[in-house]
Design a protein around this motif. Structure first.
Motif, PDB file in Angstrom:
ATOM      1  N   VAL A 185      -7.338  57.234  64.560  1.00 11.55           N
ATOM      2  CA  VAL A 185      -6.638  57.887  63.460  1.00 11.55           C
ATOM      3  C   VAL A 185      -7.658  58.356  62.439  1.00 11.55           C
ATOM      4  CG1 VAL A 185      -5.016  57.580  61.562  1.00 11.55           C
ATOM      5  CG2 VAL A 185      -4.579  56.478  63.770  1.00 11.55           C
ATOM      6  N   ARG A 186      -7.567  59.642  62.080  1.00 17.04           N
ATOM      7  CA  ARG A 186      -8.484  60.159  61.062  1.00 17.04           C
ATOM      8  C   ARG A 186      -7.919  59.820  59.691  1.00 17.04           C
ATOM      9  NH1 ARG A 186      -9.401  64.867  58.263  1.00 17.04           N
ATOM     10  NH2 ARG A 186      -7.468  65.783  59.037  1.00 17.04           N
ATOM     11  N   ARG A 187      -8.696  59.070  58.921  1.00 18.18           N
ATOM     12  CA  ARG A 187      -8.214  58.640  57.614  1.00 18.18           C
ATOM     13  C   ARG A 187      -8.489  59.714  56.567  1.00 18.18           C
ATOM     14  NH1 ARG A 187      -7.327  53.033  57.038  1.00 18.18           N
ATOM     15  NH2 ARG A 187      -7.385  51.998  59.046  1.00 18.18           N
ATOM     16  N   ILE A 188      -7.580  59.783  55.608  1.00 16.70           N
ATOM     17  CA  ILE A 188      -7.719  60.778  54.545  1.00 16.70           C
ATOM     18  C   ILE A 188      -8.525  60.167  53.406  1.00 16.70           C
ATOM     19  CG2 ILE A 188      -6.472  62.217  52.893  1.00 16.70           C
ATOM     20  CD1 ILE A 188      -4.061  61.977  54.799  1.00 16.70           C
ATOM     21  N   PRO A 189      -9.627  60.799  52.985  1.00 16.50           N
ATOM     22  CA  PRO A 189     -10.407  60.259  51.869  1.00 16.50           C
ATOM     23  C   PRO A 189      -9.578  60.261  50.581  1.00 16.50           C
ATOM     24  CG  PRO A 189     -11.536  62.093  52.932  1.00 16.50           C
ATOM     25  CD  PRO A 189     -10.171  62.044  53.504  1.00 16.50           C
ATOM     26  N   VAL A 190      -9.837  59.266  49.759  1.00 12.74           N
ATOM     27  CA  VAL A 190      -9.049  59.137  48.533  1.00 12.74           C
ATOM     28  C   VAL A 190      -9.261  60.312  47.598  1.00 12.74           C
ATOM     29  CG1 VAL A 190     -10.777  57.821  47.257  1.00 12.74           C
ATOM     30  CG2 VAL A 190      -8.352  57.525  46.734  1.00 12.74           C
ATOM     31  N   ARG A 233      -6.841  62.887  48.481  1.00 13.08           N
ATOM     32  CA  ARG A 233      -5.491  62.512  48.020  1.00 13.08           C
ATOM     33  C   ARG A 233      -5.340  62.804  46.527  1.00 13.08           C
ATOM     34  NH1 ARG A 233      -2.552  58.259  49.936  1.00 13.08           N
ATOM     35  NH2 ARG A 233      -1.068  58.896  48.334  1.00 13.08           N
ATOM     36  N   LEU A 234      -6.371  62.378  45.774  1.00 16.49           N
ATOM     37  CA  LEU A 234      -6.300  62.578  44.323  1.00 16.49           C
ATOM     38  C   LEU A 234      -6.287  64.052  43.972  1.00 16.49           C
ATOM     39  CD1 LEU A 234      -8.701  59.768  43.060  1.00 16.49           C
ATOM     40  CD2 LEU A 234      -6.233  59.926  42.674  1.00 16.49           C
ATOM     41  N   LEU A 285      -2.932  65.476  44.754  1.00 10.82           N
ATOM     42  CA  LEU A 285      -1.953  64.998  43.771  1.00 10.82           C
ATOM     43  C   LEU A 285      -2.111  65.761  42.454  1.00 10.82           C
ATOM     44  CD1 LEU A 285       0.272  62.825  43.438  1.00 10.82           C
ATOM     45  CD2 LEU A 285      -1.458  61.375  42.389  1.00 10.82           C
ATOM     46  N   ALA A 306      -0.787  69.191  42.825  1.00  6.64           N
ATOM     47  CA  ALA A 306       0.681  69.162  42.831  1.00  6.64           C
ATOM     48  C   ALA A 306       1.229  69.020  41.422  1.00  6.64           C
ATOM     49  CB  ALA A 306       1.171  68.003  43.705  1.00  6.64           C
ATOM     50  N   TRP A 307       0.619  68.146  40.647  1.00  5.43           N
ATOM     51  CA  TRP A 307       1.056  67.953  39.252  1.00  5.43           C
ATOM     52  C   TRP A 307       0.898  69.227  38.443  1.00  5.43           C
ATOM     53  CZ3 TRP A 307       4.060  64.937  36.739  1.00  5.43           C
ATOM     54  CH2 TRP A 307       4.268  63.614  37.154  1.00  5.43           C
ATOM     55  N   LEU A 361       7.344  74.701  36.305  1.00  4.96           N
ATOM     56  CA  LEU A 361       8.565  74.212  35.664  1.00  4.96           C
ATOM     57  C   LEU A 361       8.612  74.581  34.180  1.00  4.96           C
ATOM     58  CD1 LEU A 361       8.914  70.703  37.309  1.00  4.96           C
ATOM     59  CD2 LEU A 361      10.470  72.629  37.558  1.00  4.96           C
ATOM     60  N   ARG A 362       7.447  74.574  33.519  1.00  6.33           N
ATOM     61  CA  ARG A 362       7.454  74.805  32.070  1.00  6.33           C
ATOM     62  C   ARG A 362       7.883  76.214  31.693  1.00  6.33           C
ATOM     63  NH1 ARG A 362       8.924  72.009  27.917  1.00  6.33           N
ATOM     64  NH2 ARG A 362       7.611  72.201  26.083  1.00  6.33           N
ATOM     65  N   MET A 412      12.524  76.115  34.792  1.00  3.44           N
ATOM     66  CA  MET A 412      13.603  75.160  34.526  1.00  3.44           C
ATOM     67  C   MET A 412      13.331  74.252  33.339  1.00  3.44           C
ATOM     68  SD  MET A 412      14.494  74.111  38.433  1.00  3.44           S
ATOM     69  CE  MET A 412      16.145  73.518  38.132  1.00  3.44           C
ATOM     70  N   LEU A 413      12.061  74.037  33.022  1.00  2.00           N
ATOM     71  CA  LEU A 413      11.724  73.148  31.912  1.00  2.00           C
ATOM     72  C   LEU A 413      11.180  73.895  30.700  1.00  2.00           C
ATOM     73  CD1 LEU A 413      10.176  69.790  33.185  1.00  2.00           C
ATOM     74  CD2 LEU A 413      12.322  70.181  31.998  1.00  2.00           C
TER      75      LEU A 413
END
Lengths: 170, 402
Positions: free
Chosen positions: B9-14, B17-18, B21, B24-25, B32-33, B36-37
């Protein structure tokens, strides 16, 4: 969506326990600490739901619709996205990253604003417990991706329901 | 003993991920701003501001009224062109709005209102069995025009204490009951040619207008049976109208139905009426929230269209009327505050869009000041609905018993 069952479902779907469990290779205690810290921080954000909405200058129904959109988008991504894989890095950080997602933070803020903190907190705790149970259960490897997609489908549906609930509120 | 074999399994480096993320944020927050926001902007607003907006609107109505009682119907401020069209339902509604301001204490508008009323009374037509409607000579009678004539007379009665038109009130009341079917449906037209109601035509507006008038008649003349007709049509509106008449959106944001519910707040409404009121409240509330997000920049593009005075005025009327109901019925007490908030926010936004003395663009400020223009055009119901809504907002802001 203001019923307790609906709030619980939304929070659990936003957490997506099978997805989080799939990313955890082994029972690393530090990762659990990270996840617990993230859950606590999430609940802290939920406690500040009203000030957050005030700071954003948005009403609770408007935020509910936005949270629904984020949840639906996350659900769609989980549904059609690649299978979750274990990841590599500092376990404490990974535990936090597993949990602190836009979907969950929007969901807990929206549900706290509409239904109170208690039921939202219950949802977070249940999601964490389900994650732990999935991690420990000797499930066949093929099951977890399907469980992830099942919850993703739920997130998609609940997200749409949240959007509708926001529109159908005063 | 050999180790269990797992597929690699090839692991995803952190870091990855960060990074994902964080992206995405950022994307979610930015998108949204401005959609809808987007922030909901509600300018500061006081009871005096609401009164001033209502007075300015009715000033426009009165200043542009003809000697025969008709009002300026539609006006294009760039070209200075006034439309030759006219609408009797809107004439009646505008007259009612002028009387509402008179009832609020601005008695200098009584003459203009009476002139508008005279235009209707001169065109009253007996329709048999003590009933009467009004229309241009030889034309079919529209239920909405008759219902709003009744409301104009009722508000005048309240404002002046005079009872001289009670005979006319009962006659138009009988006309409205004559347009009603056994299941509460109201027929829109009375055909001059056949001297009978047209069974094929209904109106999404006239049904609620007639209901409000009938309910108001009962409050002024109790014990004469107007409430029987009112209950029948309220049931139709609450339970079947939007589906049977295939109205969209469902519920149709019917401010006349909201007025009726407010009028009947102390009658002992059934749970299905309250459920309907709750659905209506949401239909109005979301419109204020949506408009409040239409600030500058991208948010103005993501929150179209710019509302016109008439449309947004009806939202204020709906919110104010349902607020009256919520203040009287504990089953809606959870909506009391939020209805007031939406009403005041909407009124503040609408007042900000009203043409002031320094906003004129044409050669005739008298035809611009106090009006609401969209695409440089205003119509008399822009001022009528807005003024009525402003008076409801004023009552909330002043803490007046509703």
């Amino acid at each position: 969506m203001s019923g307790a069952a609906a709030v619980l479902a939304a929070v659990i779907a936003a957490w997506n326990p099978p997805l989080v469990a799939s990313r955890r290779a082994g029972l690393d205690g530090r990762r659990w600490v990270g996840m617990t810290l993230a859950a606590a921080a999430t609940l802290g954000v939920a406690l500040a739901a009203d000030p957050i909405l005030d700071a954003l200058d948005v009403s609770a129904p408007t935020f509910r619709s936005a949270a629904g959109a984020v949840l639906a988008a996350s659900g769609a991504r989980w549904f059609v996205g690649p299978r979750p894989k274990p990841d590599d890095g500092p376990p404490l950080v990974l535990g936090i990253v597993d949990v602190v997602t836009p979907a969950l933070l929007f969901a807990v803020t929206a549900t706290t604003a509409s239904s109170g903190w208690g039921v939202t907190a219950t949802g977070v705790v249940v999601a964490a417990l389900v994650t732990a149970a999935l991690q420990r259960l000797p499930l066949p490897p093929a099951v977890m991706p399907w469980l992830t997609r099942l919850v993703a489908g739920g997130a998609l549906g609940l997200g749409v329901a949240l959007i509708y609930a926001g529109i159908r509120a005063v | 003993m050999t180790a269990p074999s797992h597929p690699p399994v090839r692991r995803i480096p952190v870091r990855r991920r960060l990074a994902s993320l964080g992206v995405a944020w950022l994307v979610a927050a930015a998108v949204l701003r401005v959609t809808m926001l987007a922030p909901e902007q509600c300018p500061p607003f006081a009871a005096t501001d609401a009164r001033a907006a209502a007075v300015a609107a009715i000033d426009w109505v009165a200043a542009n009224q003809r000697a025969d009682g008709r009002y300026l119907y539609e006006y294009q401020r760039r070209t200075g062109a006034a439309s030759g069209a006219y609408n009797l339902v809107r004439h009646a509604a505008t007259t009612m709005a002028v009387y509402q301001l008179v009832a609020a204490g601005e008695t200098r508008y009584l003459e203009a209102a009476d002139r508008g009323l005279g235009y209707m009374l001169e065109r009253m037509v007996p329709t048999g069995e003590g009933a009467a409607g009004w229309a241009e000579p030889g034309d079919d009678i529209q239920l909405g025009a008759v219902a709003l004539l009744a409301k104009a007379l009722l508000v005048r009665r309240e404002a002046t204490g005079e009872t001289g038109y009670d005979g006319e009130l009962r006659a138009v009341g009988r006309f409205m009951v004559g347009q009603q079917q056994d299941d509460g449906v109201m027929l829109e037209s009375w055909l001059a040619g056949s001297a009978a109601a047209d069974p094929t035509r209904r109106s999404r507006y006239a049904t609620g207008e007639a209901l409000w008038a009938l309910a108001s008649l009962h409050d002024v003349f109790p014990g004469q049976g107007w409430d029987v007709a009112a209950w029948r049509t309220l049931d139709y509106l609450s339970l079947r109208r939007d589906d049977e008449e295939r109205l969209f959106p469902n519920p149709w944001p019917d401010q006349w139905a909201a007025y009726s519910l407010g009028q009947m707040a102390t009658w002992g409404l059934a749970d299905h009426h309250i459920a309907y009121a709750r659905r209506l409240a949401a239909a109005f509330g979301v419109q204020v929230r949506w408009d409040a997000q239409r600030g500058g920049g991208i948010a103005s593009m993501t929150h179209p269209p710019e509302p016109r005075g008439a449309g947004f005025g009806t939202v204020l009327e709906g919110l104010g009327s349902l607020g009256i109901l919520a203040s009287h019925d504990e089953r809606l007490s959870d909506l009391d505050t939020v209805l007031a908030e939406r009403l005041v926010c909407g009124a503040a936004r609408l007042a900000a869009a009203q043409t002031g003395g320094s906003d004129t663009v044409g050669d005739d400020p008298l035809r611009e000041v106090g009006a609401w223009f969209r695409n440089d055009v205003t119509r008399m119901d822009d001022q009528q609905h807005a003024a009525s809504g402003m008076l409801l907002a004023e009552a909330v802001l002043a803490g007046v018993e509703r």
